[in-house]
Design an enzyme around this catalytic site. Structure first.
Site, PDB file in Angstrom:
ATOM      1  N   SER A  15     -24.277  29.749   7.531  1.00 30.91           N
ATOM      2  CA  SER A  15     -24.676  28.618   6.678  1.00 30.91           C
ATOM      3  C   SER A  15     -25.780  27.800   7.345  1.00 30.91           C
ATOM      4  CB  SER A  15     -23.469  27.748   6.313  1.00 30.91           C
ATOM      5  OG  SER A  15     -22.984  27.048   7.426  1.00 30.91           O
ATOM      6  N   ASN A  16     -25.764  27.721   8.672  1.00 34.50           N
ATOM      7  CA  ASN A  16     -26.882  27.053   9.352  1.00 34.50           C
ATOM      8  C   ASN A  16     -28.167  27.862   9.215  1.00 34.50           C
ATOM      9  OD1 ASN A  16     -26.227  24.453  10.804  1.00 34.50           O
ATOM     10  ND2 ASN A  16     -24.460  25.724  11.361  1.00 34.50           N
ATOM     11  N   ARG A  67     -23.386  42.544  30.269  1.00 39.03           N
ATOM     12  CA  ARG A  67     -23.996  41.429  29.562  1.00 39.03           C
ATOM     13  C   ARG A  67     -25.523  41.476  29.663  1.00 39.03           C
ATOM     14  NH1 ARG A  67     -21.053  37.100  27.646  1.00 39.03           N
ATOM     15  NH2 ARG A  67     -19.094  37.382  28.712  1.00 39.03           N
ATOM     16  N   ASN A 109     -29.721  25.428  20.192  1.00 39.77           N
ATOM     17  CA  ASN A 109     -28.361  25.761  19.764  1.00 39.77           C
ATOM     18  C   ASN A 109     -27.815  24.612  18.923  1.00 39.77           C
ATOM     19  OD1 ASN A 109     -25.839  27.164  19.684  1.00 39.77           O
ATOM     20  ND2 ASN A 109     -25.055  25.766  21.251  1.00 39.77           N
ATOM     21  N   HIS A 111     -24.183  22.888  17.903  1.00 39.52           N
ATOM     22  CA  HIS A 111     -22.810  22.860  18.411  1.00 39.52           C
ATOM     23  C   HIS A 111     -22.032  21.792  17.640  1.00 39.52           C
ATOM     24  CE1 HIS A 111     -19.651  23.402  21.421  1.00 39.52           C
ATOM     25  NE2 HIS A 111     -19.523  22.091  21.411  1.00 39.52           N
ATOM     26  N   ASP A 147     -23.193  24.967  26.586  1.00 44.15           N
ATOM     27  CA  ASP A 147     -23.213  23.757  25.754  1.00 44.15           C
ATOM     28  C   ASP A 147     -23.778  22.555  26.517  1.00 44.15           C
ATOM     29  OD1 ASP A 147     -22.112  25.277  23.717  1.00 44.15           O
ATOM     30  OD2 ASP A 147     -20.062  24.813  24.301  1.00 44.15           O
ATOM     31  N   GLU A 176     -24.617  19.382  10.189  1.00 43.71           N
ATOM     32  CA  GLU A 176     -25.340  20.433  10.919  1.00 43.71           C
ATOM     33  C   GLU A 176     -26.525  20.909  10.085  1.00 43.71           C
ATOM     34  OE1 GLU A 176     -22.981  23.598  12.693  1.00 43.71           O
ATOM     35  OE2 GLU A 176     -21.201  22.350  12.670  1.00 43.71           O
TER      36      GLU A 176
END
Ligand code: GAR
Length: 202
Positions: A15-16, A67, A109, A111, A147, A176
């Site tokens: 949705s963002n 990673r 980002n 959050h 974060d 957001e």
């Protein structure tokens, strides 16, 4: 005006991502979304991107032993598409420091908490459990710490007595969608100046 090419990384509903797609539909918006990457093939956000005519890629982290090799594949895809900015929009993986440093000052980002409160997962639940009366969301530049990083935009919402995780998350999500396009526009237009931990908008 040249629009900055942007890659958006998602893991879910997107949705963002949709809010960014909608903002970028305006030719005067300073950024253009050129690539959407998901680490999950079933992420609904991929359909949103396809509907908007945006190129998509699935890069499944489960296909990589380490990673760093997953991050290298992401990096190659983003650079191959000519991205100048990366937006994390509900992307639920932690990066290696090397990948983050390669996009220093150019990776955002979103959050769902008022950072630096409530980092990590299930932060709306953390907020309810802590009993805070104000919750919210943050768009920040990504640094190697989880974060963390200079804050570009925040929005606050009230926590109501009868809220549960779902109702509070929905109220935060609405905000957001408002602040992420604003933050991306500011970064893409070169209006962000970093001084220590503070990001100032010129
Ligand atoms: C959003 O609430 C976003 O802030 C959060 O995941 C949701 C994704 O929703 N991100 C994080 O928690 C990152 N740590 P969306 O897929 O509908 O945009």
């Amino acid at each position: 005006m040249a629009r900055t090419p942007v890659g958006v990384l998602i893991s879910g509903g997107g949705s963002n991502l949709q809010a960014l797609i909608d903002a970028a539909a305006d030719p005067a918006y300073p950024a253009e979304i050129v690539l959407v990457i998901s680490n999950r093939a079933d992420a609904y956000g991929l359909e949103r991107a396809a509907k908007a005519g945006i190129a998509t890629r699935v890069i499944d982290h489960k296909g990589f032993a380490e990673r760093a090799s997953f991050d290298a594949e992401l990096d190659a895809a983003l650079r191959g598409a000519g991205c100048g900015i990366v937006c994390l929009a509900g992307f639920m993986r932690v990066f290696t420091p090397g990948f983050v440093e390669g996009w220093s000052g150019r990776m955002l980002n979103i959050h769902p908490s008022l950072l630096p409160s409530f980092k990590g997962l299930h932060v709306q639940r953390q907020a309810l459990e802590a009993g805070v009366k104000i919750a919210g969301c943050t768009v920040h530049l990504v640094t190697p710490d989880l974060d963390d990083g200079p804050i570009i935009e925040q929005a606050a919402v009230p926590v109501l007595d009868d809220d549960d995780e779902a109702t509070l998350s929905a109220r935060i999500l609405e905000q957001e969608h408002r602040i992420y396009p604003r933050a991306l526009a500011a970064l893409a237009a070169g209006r962000i100046r970093i001084e220590g931990r503070r990001a100032r908008s010129a």
